[in-house]
Motif scaffolding. Structure first.
Motif, PDB file in Angstrom:
ATOM      1  N   LEU A  46      43.376  27.631  17.485  1.00 28.30           N
ATOM      2  CA  LEU A  46      43.639  28.950  18.067  1.00 28.30           C
ATOM      3  C   LEU A  46      43.160  30.048  17.123  1.00 28.30           C
ATOM      4  CD1 LEU A  46      47.221  28.742  19.643  1.00 28.30           C
ATOM      5  CD2 LEU A  46      45.004  28.471  20.767  1.00 28.30           C
ATOM      6  N   THR A  47      42.555  31.070  17.692  1.00 28.18           N
ATOM      7  CA  THR A  47      42.167  32.261  16.941  1.00 28.18           C
ATOM      8  C   THR A  47      43.023  33.413  17.429  1.00 28.18           C
ATOM      9  OG1 THR A  47      39.882  31.478  16.734  1.00 28.18           O
ATOM     10  CG2 THR A  47      40.288  33.823  16.349  1.00 28.18           C
ATOM     11  N   LEU A  83      41.116  38.371  25.144  1.00 25.05           N
ATOM     12  CA  LEU A  83      41.480  37.156  25.885  1.00 25.05           C
ATOM     13  C   LEU A  83      40.388  36.655  26.825  1.00 25.05           C
ATOM     14  CD1 LEU A  83      45.174  38.054  26.770  1.00 25.05           C
ATOM     15  CD2 LEU A  83      44.419  36.311  25.132  1.00 25.05           C
ATOM     16  N   THR A  84      39.280  37.370  26.916  1.00 22.35           N
ATOM     17  CA  THR A  84      38.226  36.959  27.851  1.00 22.35           C
ATOM     18  C   THR A  84      36.865  36.797  27.178  1.00 22.35           C
ATOM     19  OG1 THR A  84      37.840  39.291  28.463  1.00 22.35           O
ATOM     20  CG2 THR A  84      39.346  38.014  29.849  1.00 22.35           C
ATOM     21  N   ARG A  85      36.818  36.978  25.849  1.00 19.04           N
ATOM     22  CA  ARG A  85      35.549  36.823  25.142  1.00 19.04           C
ATOM     23  C   ARG A  85      35.724  35.878  23.959  1.00 19.04           C
ATOM     24  NH1 ARG A  85      33.166  43.057  24.800  1.00 19.04           N
ATOM     25  NH2 ARG A  85      33.435  43.558  27.025  1.00 19.04           N
ATOM     26  N   GLY A  86      34.658  35.217  23.579  1.00 24.07           N
ATOM     27  CA  GLY A  86      34.707  34.299  22.449  1.00 24.07           C
ATOM     28  C   GLY A  86      35.464  33.035  22.801  1.00 24.07           C
ATOM     29  N   ASP A  89      34.790  28.462  24.927  1.00 26.11           N
ATOM     30  CA  ASP A  89      33.878  28.533  26.074  1.00 26.11           C
ATOM     31  C   ASP A  89      33.234  29.901  26.222  1.00 26.11           C
ATOM     32  OD1 ASP A  89      36.097  29.967  26.772  1.00 26.11           O
ATOM     33  OD2 ASP A  89      36.376  29.025  28.730  1.00 26.11           O
ATOM     34  N   GLU A  90      33.402  30.771  25.201  1.00 22.53           N
ATOM     35  CA  GLU A  90      32.892  32.149  25.229  1.00 22.53           C
ATOM     36  C   GLU A  90      33.548  32.989  26.321  1.00 22.53           C
ATOM     37  OE1 GLU A  90      31.066  33.500  22.962  1.00 22.53           O
ATOM     38  OE2 GLU A  90      30.864  31.606  21.882  1.00 22.53           O
ATOM     39  N   ARG A  91      34.639  32.489  26.891  1.00 24.51           N
ATOM     40  CA  ARG A  91      35.398  33.257  27.888  1.00 24.51           C
ATOM     41  C   ARG A  91      36.882  33.344  27.509  1.00 24.51           C
ATOM     42  NH1 ARG A  91      33.601  30.569  33.519  1.00 24.51           N
ATOM     43  NH2 ARG A  91      33.863  28.686  32.235  1.00 24.51           N
ATOM     44  N   GLY A  92      37.165  33.176  26.222  1.00 26.94           N
ATOM     45  CA  GLY A  92      38.518  33.390  25.738  1.00 26.94           C
ATOM     46  C   GLY A  92      39.370  32.160  25.527  1.00 26.94           C
ATOM     47  N   MET A  93      38.864  30.980  25.893  1.00 34.11           N
ATOM     48  CA  MET A  93      39.674  29.776  25.716  1.00 34.11           C
ATOM     49  C   MET A  93      39.875  29.493  24.221  1.00 34.11           C
ATOM     50  SD  MET A  93      41.283  28.096  27.916  1.00 34.11           S
ATOM     51  CE  MET A  93      40.313  28.329  29.408  1.00 34.11           C
TER      52      MET A  93
END
Length: 247
Positions: A46-47, A83-86, A89-93
């Motif tokens: 987790l980041t 929460l939607t970038r990086g 999956d580059e979509r916040g996961m």
């Protein structure tokens, strides 16, 4: 010290709701900013980013300190961006944010021997969770309110006089506090931050159901209360300290 009630999957995204705010959110800074007490070890993959009031970033020196810890602003746009970038999956996961949900209202009631929580009027963070599909995770800091004493602005002491003058200058009431040596320095007391179990959220990006938001909010309050009940004896909380949802 940071504790977890359950492991968190790095294949999800999360919003940590931190309570109580306290005078200077020392526990939030220690646990969720700059990995000071081993967040990455307890929650591998987790980041996390600690989000605080945007106004703090307009004050010189304080801004530089906050940016150095990795903190960011808590506006709705900022929450959604984190929460939607990086992530994986580059979509916040695998991304998470930590928010002091009670904000200044909890700050104004923070004093030793109390655990006042402001949550009934806070639903914005739940809506962000639903929009982004981030699971909600309640967090309680045992000892946050014990780090400072409130200053009585009506007292005849020098600190009371300074507090009254400052309130006159800024034009509103301020929660003045002191710690060790009579300064704004926290007492050397244990601060235990406990991360609760995640509340799974089903994403509703385009057509959000307010009844679902209300249900999630109710579940969050229940889990927050359960977290207090499950851990208060572990840290020897005094019997007269009540977990109270004030608004």
């Amino acid at each position: 010290t940071l504790y977890r009630s359950a492991p968190l999957s790095p294949r999800r995204k999360y919003i940590f709701g931190y309570h109580p705010h306290g005078i200077a959110l020392r526990g939030a800074m220690g646990a969720f900013a700059a990995d000071g007490v081993g967040f990455s070890s307890l929650f591998p993959g987790l980041t996390n980013t600690l989000l605080i009031k945007d106004d703090c970033f307009y004050q010189p020196f304080q801004r530089e300190y906050l940016l150095a810890t990795g903190a960011s602003g808590v506006s709705r746009t900022s929450c959604i961006k984190h929460l939607t970038r990086g992530g994986h999956d580059e979509r916040g996961m695998g991304r998470s944010i930590a928010i002091t949900v009670g904000g200044s209202r909890e700050y104004n009631i923070a004093k030793p021997g109390t655990m006042g929580i402001v949550i009934k009027i806070r639903k914005g963070f739940v809506r962000v969770a639903v929009e982004t599909g981030a699971d909600l995770v309640p967090v309680i800091a045992f000892g946050e309110n014990e780090l400072f004493d409130l200053i009585d602005t009506k007292s005849s002491s020098a600190l009371g006089l300074v507090a009254r003058v400052w309130e006159f200058v800024v034009g509103h009431r301020v929660a003045f506090s002191k710690g060790r040596f009579g300064l704004f320095c926290p007492y050397r007391k244990p601060l235990n931050v406990v991360v609760g179990k995640p509340i799974e959220v089903v994403q509703q990006r385009w057509d959000m159901d307010e009844k679902y938001v209300d249900k999630l909010h109710e579940t969050y309050v229940q889990e927050l209360t359960r977290l207090w009940d499950d851990w208060k004896e572990t840290f020897g909380v005094e019997r007269d300290v009540r977990f109270e949802i004030v608004e």
